[in-house]
Scaffold this active site. Structure first.
Site: not given
Length: 231
Positions: A26, A45, A140
């Site tokens: 996401g 990331k 999350d």
């Protein structure tokens, strides 16, 4: 213009060389990388373009990544390094955890008996509590963000993705505090099945209680084998 995933293969970010793309989450692209000096594998990331172009993006990202790197806990994936490149690439290098996700574990074995679930979930709550004490809110928590490794007959969790969590000043996790500017206006963060109601309506005001809600949903998923709310 932010580099595309293929353009990043072979590129060095800090002391890490990107080897292959692992997937897309996401918040950005995820790659496997290597720190040649130590012969250490890592996961990098690269934050998505919408995040990287938020106001004061570099300062905010570096502050939050620095705080995440201080979370030295055995049940959290460690942050090795982070950086902001001249061309706008924001990245964070994390421990490469080898195991299966909690989602994969439940899909493979079905509902978990209490004797197995209890110790595993207790450890997961421990790392989340520690993060909250440091002023970090994950936002999350879900089965896909919990890796499970087996050591000496025990299942141990590794919580992923604290590197892009909401960060307040240490010791202050009250709603609406500064430190969430990486959440753009109108941007909803989280995974729908695990999101507390306030994440839908006021994502910038989310506090530690949203993580507690997500843990409850995850607990139901583990012991029942299904999510509490089904379409």
């Amino acid at each position: 213009v932010a580099p595309t995933a293929p353009a990043l293969i072979g590129r060095s970010l800090g002391k890490f060389t990107i080897l292959e793309r692992l997937g897309k989450g996401g918040s950005g692209e995820v790659f496997r990388a290597e720190q040649a000096q130590l012969g250490r594998s890592a996961v990098i990331k690269v934050l998505r373009h919408e995040v990287a172009t938020a106001p004061n993006r570099i300062e905010r990202f570096l502050r939050e990544a620095k705080l995440a790197s201080r979370l030295d806990h055995p049940y959290a994936a460690h942050v090795y390094a982070f950086g902001a490149e001249p061309d706008g690439v924001l990245w964070i290098a994390m421990e490469h955890v080898r195991g299966m996700t909690l989602d994969e574990l439940v899909a493979r074995r079905g509902a978990m008996p209490a004797s197995i679930f209890g110790p595993l979930f207790s450890r997961l709550c421990e790392v989340v509590h520690t993060a909250h004490e440091m002023g970090m809110v994950h936002r999350d928590i879900k089965g896909a963000n919990v890796m499970v490794i087996e050591r000496a007959g025990q299942l141990l969790p590794k919580l992923l993705d604290f590197g892009i969590a909401k960060a307040a000043e240490a010791g202050d996790i009250s709603p609406g505090v500064d430190g969430d500017e990486l959440t753009g206006h109108g941007v909803t963060l989280g995974s729908p099945a695990y999101m507390a109601p306030e994440q839908w309506t006021s994502p910038r005001a989310v506090d530690a209680r949203a993580d507690v809600y997500a843990l409850g949903v995850l607990a139901y998923r583990c012991v029942c084998g299904v999510l509490p709310f089904q379409r």
